[in-house]
Structures are given as C-alpha cells and as structure tokens.
Design a protein around this motif. Sequence first.
Motif, PDB file in Angstrom:
ATOM      1  N   UNK A  72       0.824  -1.212   0.000  1.00 34.21           N
ATOM      2  CA  UNK A  72       0.000   0.000   0.000  1.00 34.21           C
ATOM      3  C   UNK A  72       0.860   1.264   0.000  1.00 34.21           C
ATOM      4  N   UNK A  73       2.070   1.161   0.573  1.00 36.23           N
ATOM      5  CA  UNK A  73       2.952   2.329   0.643  1.00 36.23           C
ATOM      6  C   UNK A  73       3.517   2.709  -0.713  1.00 36.23           C
ATOM      7  N   UNK A  74       3.491   1.790  -1.677  1.00 33.96           N
ATOM      8  CA  UNK A  74       4.180   2.018  -2.944  1.00 33.96           C
ATOM      9  C   UNK A  74       3.400   2.919  -3.897  1.00 33.96           C
ATOM     10  N   UNK A  75       2.184   3.279  -3.549  1.00 36.71           N
ATOM     11  CA  UNK A  75       1.438   4.235  -4.373  1.00 36.71           C
ATOM     12  C   UNK A  75       2.009   5.633  -4.148  1.00 36.71           C
ATOM     13  N   UNK A  76       2.701   6.138  -5.158  1.00 35.72           N
ATOM     14  CA  UNK A  76       3.274   7.475  -5.045  1.00 35.72           C
ATOM     15  C   UNK A  76       4.585   7.531  -4.298  1.00 35.72           C
ATOM     16  N   UNK A 105       3.663  12.515   3.176  1.00 35.81           N
ATOM     17  CA  UNK A 105       3.038  13.188   4.296  1.00 35.81           C
ATOM     18  C   UNK A 105       3.255  12.468   5.608  1.00 35.81           C
ATOM     19  N   UNK A 106       2.971  13.167   6.706  1.00 43.13           N
ATOM     20  CA  UNK A 106       3.219  12.624   8.041  1.00 43.13           C
ATOM     21  C   UNK A 106       2.430  11.337   8.281  1.00 43.13           C
ATOM     22  N   UNK A 107       1.207  11.267   7.753  1.00 41.83           N
ATOM     23  CA  UNK A 107       0.395  10.075   7.954  1.00 41.83           C
ATOM     24  C   UNK A 107       1.014   8.843   7.314  1.00 41.83           C
ATOM     25  N   UNK A 108       1.550   9.008   6.102  1.00 44.48           N
ATOM     26  CA  UNK A 108       2.174   7.887   5.403  1.00 44.48           C
ATOM     27  C   UNK A 108       3.464   7.476   6.113  1.00 44.48           C
ATOM     28  N   UNK A 119       6.272   3.640   9.523  1.00 47.24           N
ATOM     29  CA  UNK A 119       6.981   3.372  10.772  1.00 47.24           C
ATOM     30  C   UNK A 119       6.322   2.261  11.574  1.00 47.24           C
ATOM     31  N   UNK A 120       4.988   2.279  11.634  1.00 46.79           N
ATOM     32  CA  UNK A 120       4.276   1.242  12.367  1.00 46.79           C
ATOM     33  C   UNK A 120       4.430  -0.128  11.733  1.00 46.79           C
TER      34      UNK A 120
END
Length: 375
Positions: free
Chosen positions: A25-29, A209-212, A217-218
């Motif tokens: 999911x992190x790999x979008x953008x 962004x901070x949320x991503x 990190x989590x």
Amino acid sequence: MNRTGLVLALMSAVLFGASTPFAKLLLDGMSAQMAAGLLYLGSGIGLALVLGARTALRLPSHDEAALTRADLPCLLGVIATGGVLGPLLLMIGLTRSDAASASLLLNMESIATLLIAWVVFRENVDRRLLFGAACIVAGAAVLSWQGHAALAPGALYIIAACMCWGIDNNLSGQLSAADPVRIATIKGVVAGSVNLGAALVLQHARLPGAGVVAMAGGIGFLGYGVSLVAFMLGLRHLGAARTGAYFAMAPFIGAVVSVVLFHAHDVERLAIAGAFMAVGLWLHVSERHDHEHVHEVMEHTHRHVHDEHHQHKHGPDDPVGEPHTHHHVHARLVHSHPHYPDLHHRHDHGEGTHSHDHDPDPGHTHGPGGHTHAA
C-alpha cells in the motif's frame, strides 16, 4: 522439542507475513527505495525506544550478552544483505507483482536459508528437509510462472531479496547469543538511513506526508523490528535452517491478508501453490532428531538458566537469579535427548551418528561419534 523456539519463529512469520501486503500500500506514489528506508527506520527507531524504556525501567530482559568487536563482520553483513539490499529488492518486486503471489514467493527465503545453512555453515539437513524444500520450491514455481516461458514480472527481484535474507538469517545465527533487540535496532537505523538517504539524494525523492510516514513506521516496527527480534531468539533455540523452515508460514499469512485487501484473483492457483507449500512446511516442522552426542568443553557468554547443559559454579561477581547472563564454561557432557541446532547443538553428523529426522542447532558441531561445541 523446543516449543519456545517454535512459538518465536511462528510469531516472527505472522508479523512479517502480514506486513508484506500492507507494505505494498505504501508504494502508491513512493519509490521502492524510499519505502524500504522508511520501513527499516520505523523498525530501528521503534526498537530504540524499547531499548530506552527497558533500561529506564530496569526490566530483567535487558540482561543480554553484549556485542563484541569480533561480531562486527557478521553485523555488517546482516545490515548490508538483510537491511539494505533485501528490502530494496522486495519493494521493487512488489511494484511489479500482485500482493498475494509476492507474499507466497517469499517462501523462497526459507529455502535460501536452509541451503546456505547446509552448504556453508554445515548444519545437518536430511532427506526429509530436502523433500520439504522441494515442495516449497514447487509451490513458488506455480505462483511465479506466467505463460509459456516467462516468470511473473517482479518474481526475480523477490527471489533475489529472499537470497539476501537467507544470507542475513545465517549470519544472524552467528550473533544469536547477543542481545537481539540491540542488533535489530542497529540494523534498522543504519539500513533505513542508507536507503532513505539514497532515495532523497540520488533519486531526488520527497518525503511523503506525516500520515504515510507514521504508517510506514508502524508497519516497519511490527513487521521488521519485532519480527526480527522474535526470529533471532528463534535462531538461538532452533538454528538457521529450522527457524527458516518455520518462517515459511509468513507467505501464507501475507496471501490471506492480500486476498482480503486486494481481492486477489486466480484463487485456484494460489490454492495449488499453497498446498505444495503446506506439505513442505509440515515435513519441516514434524521432524525429530535424537541420538547420543558429546558436548566438548566450551566457554561463551549468553542468557541462560541452569538446565542440564548449564551446570557450572558461580563466582562472587556473577549475577544471581535466573535467567542471567555471564561468561561461563561448559564441562564435557555425554548424553542423549531430542535436540535442535541451538547454541549448544551445532555439529556435523558422521557415519556413526544415529538419528531420526535430523535437527541441527547453532551451538554444536557433530563429529563421527557425536558433536563438539564450537565457541
């Protein structure tokens, strides 16, 4: 056999397996190198906070053997293969593969770990383990084969990542007597900084962004940090080949999560591959190894209790209570019991050794009449 090692290895597998589809999911953008850097930095920073809390609260678990200068080559190898190259190759592979297939292809890590442990580090591997490995490879082939003569896009990157982690796992086995939280912290901070720095400087990427960042990190803390600590403790009890075999559960967890998250298609192919891999995993976890063996005199430092392998006198400066950590000497011991290749059972098996479904560990080197501890 060692239930503690089994539970730790499976805990590691569940955490890492579930993290793979979430990492996708992190790999979008975001570039693959940026994602790898954030995941490992999250792992390192999270574990550094655990270290700080552990020391401040003076928890008993802080009593672990320290790293020494002799550990530095293995530690650098762990960081390079498992912390820098492995995650980067996985992220590249994830950009070119569906999450379910990618998760199950990660079973190749257990094969790489077993082969390196067998060929390079001389852990005993019998026909049962090899047949189980063949089943897992067959399952991976079912997943990765696309069309007449081509592998699935991204499959080779994921397999290369698994090779890196196979090297990492075996080198980590050489460090398994030391504090696993400290090792995983160093690995996470250094490897994460290298990949993140490369993404920012060489690729001119921007931080998301901070949320991503918080999400990465989590995921990194649980799927890479806590999972790695559990894996290293498993290595202490089981050795690299066996811990890697139990860790093969991770892709099944990842595949199930990815089916829910991404509504993966081609469920029939996943089921066939999963059946092959399930047979291979069962062959690995159901083995039993028991024979008379010799523990030669050895000395080392690690966390222990006074069991049948640790019958030694304490000096006035040695710690009280159990478990505890101090330098100690093992007297020569001859006995027979079921065992894994843990810190005290790493050995080669000669023709005179009787066994049933062998199980080697990281502390014993077997000779023709038994095994010898290598300090």
